[in-house]
Design an enzyme around this catalytic site. Structure first.
Site, PDB file in Angstrom:
ATOM      1  N   GLY A  42       0.861  -1.181   0.000  1.00  0.00           N
ATOM      2  CA  GLY A  42       0.000   0.000   0.000  1.00  0.00           C
ATOM      3  C   GLY A  42       0.896   1.229   0.000  1.00  0.00           C
ATOM      4  N   ASN A  46       3.723   2.138   2.733  1.00  0.00           N
ATOM      5  CA  ASN A  46       5.130   2.019   2.346  1.00  0.00           C
ATOM      6  C   ASN A  46       5.906   3.273   2.725  1.00  0.00           C
ATOM      7  OD1 ASN A  46       4.588  -0.487   1.184  1.00  0.00           O
ATOM      8  ND2 ASN A  46       4.354   0.351  -0.867  1.00  0.00           N
ATOM      9  N   TYR A 111      -3.246  -5.332 -10.228  1.00  0.00           N
ATOM     10  CA  TYR A 111      -4.691  -5.395 -10.003  1.00  0.00           C
ATOM     11  C   TYR A 111      -4.911  -5.035  -8.536  1.00  0.00           C
ATOM     12  CZ  TYR A 111      -4.677  -8.075 -14.346  1.00  0.00           C
ATOM     13  OH  TYR A 111      -4.490  -8.483 -15.642  1.00  0.00           O
ATOM     14  N   ASN A 189       6.181   9.015 -11.801  1.00  0.00           N
ATOM     15  CA  ASN A 189       7.133   8.502 -12.780  1.00  0.00           C
ATOM     16  C   ASN A 189       6.912   9.231 -14.100  1.00  0.00           C
ATOM     17  OD1 ASN A 189       5.055   7.151 -14.263  1.00  0.00           O
ATOM     18  ND2 ASN A 189       5.251   5.342 -12.966  1.00  0.00           N
ATOM     19  N   TYR A 219      12.470   7.825 -13.377  1.00  0.00           N
ATOM     20  CA  TYR A 219      12.626   7.029 -14.593  1.00  0.00           C
ATOM     21  C   TYR A 219      13.147   5.626 -14.300  1.00  0.00           C
ATOM     22  CZ  TYR A 219      12.359  11.482 -17.183  1.00  0.00           C
ATOM     23  OH  TYR A 219      11.968  12.697 -17.700  1.00  0.00           O
ATOM     24  N   ASP A 249       7.688   4.368  -3.983  1.00  0.00           N
ATOM     25  CA  ASP A 249       7.257   4.811  -2.652  1.00  0.00           C
ATOM     26  C   ASP A 249       8.462   5.060  -1.747  1.00  0.00           C
ATOM     27  OD1 ASP A 249       4.570   4.551  -3.411  1.00  0.00           O
ATOM     28  OD2 ASP A 249       4.499   2.461  -2.749  1.00  0.00           O
TER      29      ASP A 249
END
Length: 304
Positions: A42, A46, A111, A189, A219, A249
């Site tokens: 999560g 994190n 997912y 990102n 990146y 994270d």
């Protein structure tokens, strides 16, 4: 109320299933799972966990189910001293669960089952937690809840960072504009920052004129770039990749830790990169979290 905490992370706490496959299946087909582990994750959790192990006093606000109480995950958070007093507990539902699939090229598909997190939308803003902390990190989670928390944090004069992550698709253009406009630091990102620009119909310069003073664009193995609006490039810290999950994270937690300690932005980026290099050396987001001494040693080129 005095600021007894350094950082409050708002967003998901989740049970993670980290799954390794050779290749992703095509529609209407299947593929073999080579490895699978059930770990802690999560995005908000994190950040709170990594920040705590780096020396910050952290707090966490997530929506969790009745299955979270007494779980190993909760015990870990308690042991780290992370303040979870304002967690949103939905007894009749289950804690959010992520299924993160990584192929042999280190590409990922995720997912995510929201479960109890569906209740973010109608939950009250955690005013006490916001008031007693220096900085707020708005991670993956409900757009409306993040906006409301951001508005209160701005009113209280807190430092606000924002990383919509994989939940970026949930934000309407107006919601995204409002939350981006509230934050001091915007993380993403390179795919996410470009998508934010396209969604808002703004250049990076225009985004910064209407919100964040700092934009951090990562990146992966190619490093990161900070815009202030001065452009600062940071190389990725070299390490052996076992699992890229959680690298972003941990980078954010490292950056915020260094930033709150009044370091210059180049140092913040280098520190963040070094933190992330530890996380990717093991499976899971919270499996191989370093402390400050380990990070600084790696920054100095020492073997850790």
């Amino acid at each position: 109320m005095s600021e007894k905490r350094d950082l409050l992370a708002i967003g998901h706490t989740a049970f993670d299933y980290i799954i390794q496959v050779g290749e992703f299946p095509d529609p209407n087909s299947s593929t073999a799972i080579e490895k699978m582990k059930n770990l802690h994750g999560g995005a908000a959790a994190n950040v709170a966990v990594v920040g705590s192990r780096l020396g910050l006093n952290t707090s966490l606000v997530s929506a969790v189910g009745g299955d979270f109480a007494g779980s190993e995950y909760q015990l870990v958070l308690n042991k780290l001293g992370i303040d979870t007093a304002d967690m949103i507990v939905v007894e009749e539902d289950t804690t959010p669960t992520a299924f993160v699939l990584t192929n042999s090229n280190d590409d990922q598909i995720s997912y995510f089952y929201w479960g109890a997190a569906k209740n973010f939308k109608n939950s009250e803003v955690p005013l006490k937690s916001i008031m007693k902390t220096k900085a707020i990190h708005l991670a993956t989670g409900d757009p409306q809840f993040n906006r409301r928390c951001g508005e209160v944090a701005r009113e209280q004069g807190k430092l606000i960072s924002f990383d919509p992550g994989q939940d970026l698709y949930m934000y309407s253009p107006q919601e995204l504009k409002e939350v981006v406009g509230l934050c001091n630091i915007l993380f993403g990102n390179h795919f996410e920052i470009d998508r934010i620009k396209n969604t808002l119909g703004m250049s990076l310069k225009e985004i910064m004129e209407n919100g964040p003073e700092i934009v951090v664009k990562t990146y992966g193995s190619q490093g990161s770039t900070m815009y202030t609006p001065e452009k600062i490039k940071i190389d990725a810290t070299k390490s052996v990749v076992q699992d890229p999950t959680g690298a972003g994270d941990s980078y954010r937690a490292g950056f915020i830790t260094a930033y709150l300690d009044d370091n210059d932005l180049e140092y913040c980026g280098r520190f963040a990169s070094a933190v992330a290099s530890f996380i990717i050396e093991a499976e899971g987001c919270q499996t191989n979290v370093p402390d400050q001494d380990m990070v600084k040693s790696r920054m100095e080129g020492k073997k850790v």
